[in-house]
Design an enzyme around this catalytic site. Structure first.
Site, PDB file in Angstrom:
ATOM      1  N   THR A 171      -0.827 -45.933   4.875  1.00 15.54           N
ATOM      2  CA  THR A 171      -1.584 -47.124   4.459  1.00 15.54           C
ATOM      3  C   THR A 171      -3.050 -46.792   4.204  1.00 15.54           C
ATOM      4  O   THR A 171      -3.580 -45.840   4.768  1.00 15.54           O
ATOM      5  CB  THR A 171      -1.465 -48.258   5.509  1.00 15.54           C
ATOM      6  OG1 THR A 171      -2.183 -49.388   5.033  1.00 15.54           O
ATOM      7  CG2 THR A 171      -2.014 -47.862   6.859  1.00 15.54           C
ATOM      8  N   ARG A 172      -3.675 -47.613   3.338  1.00 15.53           N
ATOM      9  CA  ARG A 172      -5.119 -47.497   3.104  1.00 15.53           C
ATOM     10  C   ARG A 172      -5.786 -48.830   3.375  1.00 15.53           C
ATOM     11  O   ARG A 172      -6.940 -49.051   3.053  1.00 15.53           O
ATOM     12  CB  ARG A 172      -5.422 -47.042   1.664  1.00 15.53           C
ATOM     13  CG  ARG A 172      -4.641 -47.748   0.583  1.00 15.53           C
ATOM     14  CD  ARG A 172      -5.193 -47.423  -0.786  1.00 15.53           C
ATOM     15  NE  ARG A 172      -6.046 -48.483  -1.239  1.00 15.53           N
ATOM     16  CZ  ARG A 172      -5.667 -49.470  -2.057  1.00 15.53           C
ATOM     17  NH1 ARG A 172      -4.439 -49.528  -2.528  1.00 15.53           N
ATOM     18  NH2 ARG A 172      -6.526 -50.397  -2.425  1.00 15.53           N
ATOM     19  N   HIS A 176      -1.412 -55.871   8.580  1.00  8.86           N
ATOM     20  CA  HIS A 176      -1.155 -57.220   9.061  1.00  8.86           C
ATOM     21  C   HIS A 176       0.293 -57.303   9.549  1.00  8.86           C
ATOM     22  O   HIS A 176       1.008 -56.312   9.578  1.00  8.86           O
ATOM     23  CB  HIS A 176      -1.467 -58.231   7.963  1.00  8.86           C
ATOM     24  CG  HIS A 176      -2.879 -58.141   7.480  1.00  8.86           C
ATOM     25  ND1 HIS A 176      -3.956 -58.329   8.320  1.00  8.86           N
ATOM     26  CD2 HIS A 176      -3.404 -57.839   6.272  1.00  8.86           C
ATOM     27  CE1 HIS A 176      -5.080 -58.167   7.635  1.00  8.86           C
ATOM     28  NE2 HIS A 176      -4.775 -57.853   6.385  1.00  8.86           N
ATOM     29  N   HIS A 179       3.178 -55.800   7.347  1.00 11.91           N
ATOM     30  CA  HIS A 179       3.302 -54.336   7.432  1.00 11.91           C
ATOM     31  C   HIS A 179       3.986 -53.936   8.730  1.00 11.91           C
ATOM     32  O   HIS A 179       4.819 -53.042   8.762  1.00 11.91           O
ATOM     33  CB  HIS A 179       1.933 -53.666   7.389  1.00 11.91           C
ATOM     34  CG  HIS A 179       1.107 -54.064   6.211  1.00 11.91           C
ATOM     35  ND1 HIS A 179       0.033 -54.918   6.315  1.00 11.91           N
ATOM     36  CD2 HIS A 179       1.212 -53.747   4.914  1.00 11.91           C
ATOM     37  CE1 HIS A 179      -0.487 -55.100   5.124  1.00 11.91           C
ATOM     38  NE2 HIS A 179       0.205 -54.403   4.244  1.00 11.91           N
ATOM     39  N   ARG A 265       6.416 -51.657  -1.936  1.00 14.13           N
ATOM     40  CA  ARG A 265       6.210 -52.079  -3.315  1.00 14.13           C
ATOM     41  C   ARG A 265       4.871 -51.516  -3.808  1.00 14.13           C
ATOM     42  O   ARG A 265       3.898 -51.518  -3.064  1.00 14.13           O
ATOM     43  CB  ARG A 265       6.182 -53.609  -3.330  1.00 14.13           C
ATOM     44  CG  ARG A 265       6.258 -54.212  -4.680  1.00 14.13           C
ATOM     45  CD  ARG A 265       6.141 -55.727  -4.562  1.00 14.13           C
ATOM     46  NE  ARG A 265       6.155 -56.317  -5.892  1.00 14.13           N
ATOM     47  CZ  ARG A 265       5.097 -56.385  -6.668  1.00 14.13           C
ATOM     48  NH1 ARG A 265       3.943 -55.917  -6.246  1.00 14.13           N
ATOM     49  NH2 ARG A 265       5.188 -56.921  -7.876  1.00 14.13           N
ATOM     50  N   ALA A 268       0.660 -46.720  -3.502  1.00 11.26           N
ATOM     51  CA  ALA A 268      -0.503 -46.009  -4.077  1.00 11.26           C
ATOM     52  C   ALA A 268      -0.831 -46.477  -5.492  1.00 11.26           C
ATOM     53  O   ALA A 268      -1.209 -45.690  -6.349  1.00 11.26           O
ATOM     54  CB  ALA A 268      -0.290 -44.500  -4.046  1.00 11.26           C
TER      55      ALA A 268
END
Ligand code: PPS
Length: 546
Positions: A171-172, A176, A179, A265, A268
């Protein structure tokens, strides 16, 4: 050059990330920056010239001046910005890259709205150096050391804990509930342990800073069953290359000892292109990575969007929602708006402790610093309005106010500068730097230079918007009126040719295209102008209405 001294290259921020990944083994099988045959092969076929899968060109780009000092066969030093020697590079190849070909094949586009394409054209040097590396030491990190691990360390840890199956989550963003649910599901279905593996090197420009994100992850991880989940930070520089990036991320996680990798979905994805369309299909990344999972030796766990179903008070993959069930959602844009305006964010969306961390770093606008940036011709009334505004803001109180008036800056910060384009730009950059520091520290900066060039105004806006508000005000008093006033007698001198390069007379002024406010001091008084600015600040939420 004296051949007893090795040439030394100071790594850019992105190269520093790449070097760390190369030296620690995260980019295995790569042993250095790509050589020309490997580079060409990666760009065209996603494989090194020996056939190994590798989707992203890891190259050492340098400028022409540096390239002219070195040659193939030489060893050069690679240093961090402080000058610490990190590695030696044996130059085995050196070539000028075909950026268009690289962009088209790696990123599928030549659109500069893509951050990595922009980087390629506007930041990367034109010459690439390839060769093997000899490590001196890994780059130092002073932050979150307890969460940083090399592949060897992580693999040893998994072994020690007896974790045979590890599913990694990339993740970047702050994580929440959606996720978290996705990671829960993956771990449960696979009966695997979980590695939360966020990128803290370089992500998409404008993302939430990693300091804040890591504090959020630390809060979130408390909500996982004990001994099941581990947090480790990855000092990767992302390219936002969608499908190719997903394959890259999976290969990297394999190197860290993970057996499974989650791809959601639009993995990146770089956002919209200049035609306002997505660069990649939302599920293209999953599909491409899935194609190579056997070859990579890491299983791809594909997920669709998770949504909150109110009737069941739980998260479900979008396709599992039954007809008639109420789905609640808060988009990224809506979430940022609520944060910005200090509005409620429900607990089904994110844990209150996570929101608290985000609010600490991103307080609502009325608690943020901001810069009011006046631009306009000499004599347009910038200083008068700026002074009136300063006094009104001081009357309101709450934040310290600094006025960076054109003349004052010229005297105190820029006394050696002329009025050439280069010097004017430098002058505005200096003002922008000071204003961004004031804004970062929660204060108000009021700037009032002519600032005739749009590009540097935009640069300053981008710098300041990282820390708070930027409100651009075009003082658009017609030149005839400025010249009629001619308080300093400069227009007369310019007309007489005694002052050369005078803005509006024989030097350009590029009017702002989308200023937050436009004023004309030939129509209304300075007091009314300042009042209009206050109303704009109120509308944008930077000051609270009484
Ligand atoms: S800039 O272009 O933004 O760097 O200009 P700035 O620092 O605001 O300085 C503008 C003031 O300098 C005086 N001055 C000139 N202005 C424009 N062009 C030329 N060649 C020039 N020479 C001197 C002028 O008084 C400006 O003051 P203001 O307050 O804008 O009238």
């Amino acid at each position: 050059m004296n051949k007893h001294h090795k040439a030394s290259w100071n790594l850019t921020a992105r190269q520093l990330c790449d070097l760390e990944m190369l030296l620690c083994g995260a980019f295995a099988p790569l042993k250095g920056f790509l050589n020309k045959p490997d580079y060409e092969s990666v760009v065209m076929t996603m494989r090194l010239s020996n056939g190994s899968l590798w989707p992203i060109p890891i190259t050492l780009d340098v400028n022409d001046a540096f390239a002219a000092q070195v040659q193939i066969g030489e060893i050069i030093e690679l240093r961090d910005p402080e000058g610490v020697l990190l590695a030696h590079l044996h130059i085995e190849s050196m070539w000028t890259s075909d950026k268009q070909l690289e962009a088209q094949n790696v990123f599928g586009s030549n659109d500069l709205a893509h951050p990595a394409i922009y980087y390629l054209y506007h930041k990367a040097g034109s010459v690439y150096l390839g060769g093997t590396l000899e490590k001196v030491e890994l780059p130092q990190h002073y932050d979150y050391r307890q969460h940083r691990h090399t592949p060897t360390e992580l693999k040893a840890l998994f072994k020690k804990l007896g974790w045979h199956k590890v599913v990694a989550f990339q993740t970047r963003n702050p994580m929440h509930r959606a996720h978290q649910e996705l990671t829960f599901r993956a771990a449960r279905e696979l009966e695997a342990n979980l590695l939360i593996h966020p990128v803290v090197g370089m992500t998409k420009p404008g993302d939430i800073d990693h300091f804040t994100r890591v504090r959020c992850y630390e809060q979130l991880i408390k909500h996982y069953p004990e001994q099941t989940t581990f947090l480790s930070l990855l000092h990767l520089a992302m390219r936002m290359a969608g499908p190719r990036e997903a394959v890259w991320h999976a290969l990297i996680r394999k190197n860290y000892g993970c057996t499974h990798f989650i791809i959601g979905r639009d993995h990146a994805g770089p956002g919209k292109n200049s035609q306002d369309q997505d660069f990649y299909e939302p599920y293209a990344a999953q599909e491409l990575a899935k194609e190579f999972e056997t070859e990579m030796g890491i299983q791809i766990i594909s997920f669709e969007n998770m949504v909150y179903v109110q009737d069941r008070a739980e998260y479900l993959p979008e396709s599992e929602v039954k007809a008639g069930e109420t789905v609640l959602s808060i988009s990224g844009t809506e979430f940022r708006r609520r944060l910005r305006e200090g509005l409620e964010i429900p607990a089904w969306f994110s844990y209150p402790t996570v929101i608290k961390e985000l609010r600490r770093s991103y307080p609502p606008r009325h608690q943020q610093g901001f810069t009011v940036f006046f631009t306009g011709l000499s004599g347009s009334g910038k200083s008068t309005v700026a002074n009136a505004l300063m006094v009104k803001l001081m009357e309101l109180g709450g934040r310290p106010v600094t006025l960076l008036d054109g003349d004052v800056v010229r005297k105190n910060l820029s006394s050696e500068l002329s009025f050439s384009k280069e010097h004017r730009d430098l002058n505005i950059r200096r003002i922008g730097f000071v204003a961004s520091e004031i804004t970062k520290n929660g204060g108000i900066a009021i700037c009032a230079p002519i600032a005739p060039y749009a590009a540097v105004r935009r640069e300053v806006r981008e710098l300041i918007e990282n820390h708070g508000g930027f409100i651009e005000i075009h003082v658009a008093t017609p030149i005839e009126e400025c010249e009629r006033r001619d308080r300093k007698g400069l227009y007369a001198k310019a007309r007489a040719g005694l002052v050369k390069g005078f803005t509006g007379i024989d030097d350009p002024y590029e009017a702002p295209e989308k200023p937050e406010l436009k004023l004309d001091t030939s129509e209304i008084t300075p007091d009314e102008c300042a009042h209009k600015v206050l109303l704009t600040l109120e509308r944008l939420g930077f000051i609270k209405s009484k």
